[in-house]
Enzyme design. Structure first.
Site, mmCIF file in Angstrom:
data_model
loop_
_atom_site.group_PDB
_atom_site.id
_atom_site.type_symbol
_atom_site.label_atom_id
_atom_site.label_comp_id
_atom_site.label_asym_id
_atom_site.label_seq_id
_atom_site.Cartn_x
_atom_site.Cartn_y
_atom_site.Cartn_z
ATOM 1 N N ASP A 239 0.838 -1.194 0.000
ATOM 2 C CA ASP A 239 0.000 0.000 0.000
ATOM 3 C C ASP A 239 0.878 1.250 0.000
ATOM 4 O OD1 ASP A 239 -2.158 -1.706 0.218
ATOM 5 O OD2 ASP A 239 -2.272 -1.515 2.406
HETATM 6 N N1 URA Z 1 -1.065 -6.006 3.797
HETATM 7 C C1 URA Z 1 -1.618 -4.775 3.811
HETATM 8 O O1 URA Z 1 -2.672 -4.576 4.361
HETATM 9 N N2 URA Z 1 -0.945 -3.788 3.188
HETATM 10 C C2 URA Z 1 0.253 -3.952 2.584
HETATM 11 O O2 URA Z 1 0.826 -2.995 2.060
HETATM 12 C C3 URA Z 1 0.818 -5.235 2.597
HETATM 13 C C4 URA Z 1 0.137 -6.249 3.208
#
Ligand code: URA
Length: 229
Positions: A98
């Site tokens: 993310d």
């Molecule tokens: N899980 C998440 O919620 N976000 C990420 O960036 C990676 C794994």
């Protein structure tokens, strides 16, 4: 050779060589057709040194505020952190983090490797350091290990390992890469992710001396060997 390493079209590469900006093993090369053995080859273009890689595999310390999408919409893309030759040879992120997640992101131009690392069948473990809004309880850790059901998917999401690392912090190891998986797993046990950092993928740990926004080559095989820092 230059063309395969992302230095532009064949014509652009020939022009670079003819302009005398390319050194091979320390010596200026001016013949674009000179056969060059690529094994262990070190060359420089415009004074910057490169080592030949038949396939590119790099590790980036992803900072917060960058998107993994190849067509980023709200933030700059992670590819903008890499030098042009790597972008031109078509490296792509291996899975996604993310925009607000930091840590270890692999990128490659090797389609087969990309598939192997992202396919759920291969179960590559990924380790996340999670900061939480509420205190982490033994019950939450147990539920994460046993498996929790996420809103859009009846298959339980299980952590290979979940251990508290502080009152509001835990280390979570998962093998899948479902959408927002860590955030949704923590929500499913009644907590909330405030900070998320990926510290390892397979046997590769994020090197401690690699700052946010910095990248380095990963040699083939490093994903399989025991973790080292
Ligand atoms: N899980 C998440 O919620 N976000 C990420 O960036 C990676 C794994």
């Amino acid at each position: 050779m230059l063309f395969s390493q992302g230095f532009g079209t064949r014509r652009e590469c020939a022009a670079r060589v003819q302009a005398g900006t390319v050194r091979i093993a320390g010596r200026v090369c001016t013949d674009p057709d000179e056969p060059v053995p690529t094994h262990g080859l070190v060359f420089s273009v415009d004074g910057r040194e490169w080592s030949f890689h038949a396939r590119a595999l790099v590790l980036l310390h992803k900072p917060a505020g960058y998107e993994c999408s190849t067509r980023p919409r709200h933030h700059p893309g992670v590819l903008s952190l890499l030098p042009l030759p790597l972008r031109q040879r078509g490296v792509q992120p291996v899975g996604r983090l993310d925009a607000d997640t930091t840590g270890l992101l692999l990128l490659t131009d090797d389609g087969a490797l990309l598939h192997r690392l992202t396919s759920p069948k291969h179960e590559v473990p990924k380790v996340y350091e999670v900061g939480t809004r509420h205190p982490v309880t033994p019950m939450q850790l147990e539920a994460l290990r046993t498996g929790v059901v996420l809103d859009d998917d009846p298959r339980p999401a299980r952590a290979l390992a979940a251990e508290a690392t502080g009152e509001r912090a835990l280390r979570l190891t998962i093998t899948e890469g479902r959408y927002h998986q860590v955030k949704r797993m923590l929500a499913a046990v009644g907590n909330r992710v405030d900070a998320l950092h990926r510290s390892a993928v397979g046997a590769l740990a994020l090197p401690l001396d690699l700052g946010p926004g910095q990248w380095r080559w990963v040699e083939p095989g490093a994903l399989e060997s025991p973790p080292s820092r």
